[in-house]
Scaffold this motif. Structure first.
Motif, PDB file in Angstrom:
ATOM      1  N   LYS A  38       0.863  -1.192   0.000  1.00  0.00           N
ATOM      2  CA  LYS A  38       0.000   0.000   0.000  1.00  0.00           C
ATOM      3  C   LYS A  38       0.890   1.229   0.000  1.00  0.00           C
ATOM      4  O   LYS A  38       1.721   1.392   0.893  1.00  0.00           O
ATOM      5  CB  LYS A  38      -0.889   0.033   1.246  1.00  0.00           C
ATOM      6  N   ILE A  39       0.704   2.084  -0.977  1.00  0.00           N
ATOM      7  CA  ILE A  39       1.497   3.310  -1.041  1.00  0.00           C
ATOM      8  C   ILE A  39       1.040   4.249   0.075  1.00  0.00           C
ATOM      9  O   ILE A  39      -0.160   4.428   0.271  1.00  0.00           O
ATOM     10  CB  ILE A  39       1.351   3.945  -2.437  1.00  0.00           C
ATOM     11  N   PRO A  40       1.990   4.828   0.830  1.00  0.00           N
ATOM     12  CA  PRO A  40       1.578   5.723   1.920  1.00  0.00           C
ATOM     13  C   PRO A  40       0.807   6.932   1.393  1.00  0.00           C
ATOM     14  O   PRO A  40       1.042   7.386   0.287  1.00  0.00           O
ATOM     15  CB  PRO A  40       2.891   6.151   2.565  1.00  0.00           C
ATOM     16  N   LYS A  41      -0.112   7.428   2.221  1.00  0.00           N
ATOM     17  CA  LYS A  41      -0.941   8.560   1.787  1.00  0.00           C
ATOM     18  C   LYS A  41      -0.350   9.892   2.189  1.00  0.00           C
ATOM     19  O   LYS A  41      -0.593  10.896   1.541  1.00  0.00           O
ATOM     20  CB  LYS A  41      -2.332   8.429   2.417  1.00  0.00           C
ATOM     21  N   GLY A  42       0.397   9.878   3.295  1.00  0.00           N
ATOM     22  CA  GLY A  42       0.868  11.172   3.783  1.00  0.00           C
ATOM     23  C   GLY A  42       2.167  11.098   4.543  1.00  0.00           C
ATOM     24  O   GLY A  42       2.538  10.043   5.067  1.00  0.00           O
ATOM     25  N   PHE A  97      -9.390   7.959   0.556  1.00  0.00           N
ATOM     26  CA  PHE A  97      -8.518   7.625  -0.576  1.00  0.00           C
ATOM     27  C   PHE A  97      -8.523   6.130  -0.830  1.00  0.00           C
ATOM     28  O   PHE A  97      -8.253   5.350   0.072  1.00  0.00           O
ATOM     29  CB  PHE A  97      -7.060   7.964  -0.220  1.00  0.00           C
ATOM     30  N   GLY A  98      -8.741   5.725  -2.051  1.00  0.00           N
ATOM     31  CA  GLY A  98      -8.527   4.323  -2.381  1.00  0.00           C
ATOM     32  C   GLY A  98      -7.032   4.069  -2.482  1.00  0.00           C
ATOM     33  O   GLY A  98      -6.246   5.013  -2.517  1.00  0.00           O
ATOM     34  N   THR A  99      -6.632   2.799  -2.547  1.00  0.00           N
ATOM     35  CA  THR A  99      -5.196   2.507  -2.629  1.00  0.00           C
ATOM     36  C   THR A  99      -4.599   2.958  -3.954  1.00  0.00           C
ATOM     37  O   THR A  99      -3.401   3.145  -4.070  1.00  0.00           O
ATOM     38  CB  THR A  99      -4.912   0.996  -2.460  1.00  0.00           C
ATOM     39  N   ASN A 100      -5.454   3.139  -4.966  1.00  0.00           N
ATOM     40  CA  ASN A 100      -4.921   3.513  -6.272  1.00  0.00           C
ATOM     41  C   ASN A 100      -5.074   4.996  -6.592  1.00  0.00           C
ATOM     42  O   ASN A 100      -4.923   5.405  -7.735  1.00  0.00           O
ATOM     43  CB  ASN A 100      -5.602   2.695  -7.374  1.00  0.00           C
ATOM     44  N   THR A 101      -5.407   5.796  -5.595  1.00  0.00           N
ATOM     45  CA  THR A 101      -5.663   7.214  -5.860  1.00  0.00           C
ATOM     46  C   THR A 101      -4.405   7.921  -6.349  1.00  0.00           C
ATOM     47  O   THR A 101      -4.459   8.773  -7.213  1.00  0.00           O
ATOM     48  CB  THR A 101      -6.196   7.917  -4.597  1.00  0.00           C
ATOM     49  N   ASN A 102      -3.263   7.552  -5.789  1.00  0.00           N
ATOM     50  CA  ASN A 102      -1.991   8.157  -6.171  1.00  0.00           C
ATOM     51  C   ASN A 102      -1.925   9.667  -5.968  1.00  0.00           C
ATOM     52  O   ASN A 102      -1.413  10.409  -6.806  1.00  0.00           O
ATOM     53  CB  ASN A 102      -1.620   7.775  -7.602  1.00  0.00           C
ATOM     54  N   VAL A 103      -2.496  10.116  -4.852  1.00  0.00           N
ATOM     55  CA  VAL A 103      -2.304  11.490  -4.378  1.00  0.00           C
ATOM     56  C   VAL A 103      -1.555  11.356  -3.064  1.00  0.00           C
ATOM     57  O   VAL A 103      -1.964  10.568  -2.208  1.00  0.00           O
ATOM     58  CB  VAL A 103      -3.652  12.208  -4.133  1.00  0.00           C
TER      59      VAL A 103
END
Ligand code: ATP
Length: 270
Positions: free
Chosen positions: A48-52, A151-157
């Motif tokens: 999972k890519i971190p969100k922040g 955010f979904g996991t694929n949002t990429n923000v």
């Protein structure tokens, strides 16, 4: 006229070359650049890519600069707002502004959202509960948490936020899936000050033989922003004196002037 909701920069020119020193912090944000550029590399393995991430450090040390450089290096748009803009805001405006910011960033993803002075909205809740503006601050903070959780996991923000008071932040902000990484951005040491001088001397006409080691030693406790000020002030002093190039004395006068300014600021605070 309609108030600007937030800043949007779709073609960021800032790169890591503009950020002097801060080697550790740059290494950490390099990973964020990679997440933005090659998300599949991570998600195909189930990660999972971190969100922040939270950029923590004293004023003027390059937190905003570093966040911008992440956007510039990844070639993604940069959306930003400052927590202090939310102080004294009418009820409902803060939350809707946050909602709008995230909506725009998602539409333009991959992208970076940068929230400067997040402590202005992210202070621990439940203090001074009597004041109305505090309720509004809580609404804004709640909206921010809702957006990050949504955010979904694929949002990429990726949301970067800056503060010099991580200790007063609401712990909810630091929970997993929110700002769960902290990146420290400290005042520069003497070697880093020299590198910062090099960056900010680039546009100046310098006298021959200007000693950067000497200037770096003359400026203990200075932030990157202070050094940028010194360089600009020195150029103005040289011009005022009708010089053809900026020399050592101009820098020393500029250092004195900046120290004078810093002392005045501290007097007001204490
Ligand atoms: P604040 O907490 O006050 O918002 P900040 O940490 O976000 O400060 P910046 O706004 O990034 O600091 O820095 C202000 C300016 O100072 C930059 O635009 C840049 O000109 C200069 N500066 C600060 N740090 C550095 C650095 N490490 N390298 C080069 N320039 C720097």
């Amino acid at each position: 006229s309609k108030a600007k909701l937030f800043d949007q920069n779709t073609e960021v020119k800032t790169s890591f070359k503009d950020v002097a020193g801060l080697e550790g912090a740059k290494e950490e944000v390099q990973e964020i650049v990679d997440f933005l550029k090659f998300p599949e590399k991570y998600t195909t393995l189930g990660g999972k890519i971190p969100k922040g991430a939270l950029l923590v450090g004293p004023p003027g040390t390059g937190k905003t600069l570093l966040a911008k450089a992440v956007a510039g290096e990844a070639k993604v748009p940069f959306f930003s707002l400052s927590g202090s803009d939310f102080v004294e805001m009418f009820v409902g405006v803060g939350a809707s502004r946050v909602r709008d910011l995230f909506k725009q960033a998602k539409e333009k993803s991959p992208s970076i959202i940068f929230i400067d002075e997040i402590d202005a909205i992210g202070r621990a809740r439940g203090k001074n509960a009597m004041s109305g503006s505090n309720d509004e601050r809580e609404n804004t903070l709640n909206q921010l948490l809702t957006e990050m959780d949504g955010f979904g996991t694929n949002t990429n923000v990726i949301v970067l936020a800056a503060t010099n008071r991580a200790d007063i932040l609401d712990k909810a902000l630091m929970r997993a899936g929110r700002f769960d990484r902290q990146i420290f951005v400290d005042l520069p040491d003497v070697r880093e000050r020299k590198e910062i001088f090099e960056v900010h001397l680039r546009p100046l006409k310098k006298a021959k033989g200007l000693d950067l080691d000497f200037l770096s030693k003359q400026t203990p406790g200075f932030s990157g922003a202070d050094i940028a000020n010194v360089c600009n002030e020195a150029a103005l002093i040289a011009a005022r004196n009708g010089k053809k190039a900026v020399d050592k004395q101009d820098f020393l006068d500029a250092v004195d002037r900046i120290i004078g300014g810093l002392e005045k600021k501290n007097k007001i605070i204490t």
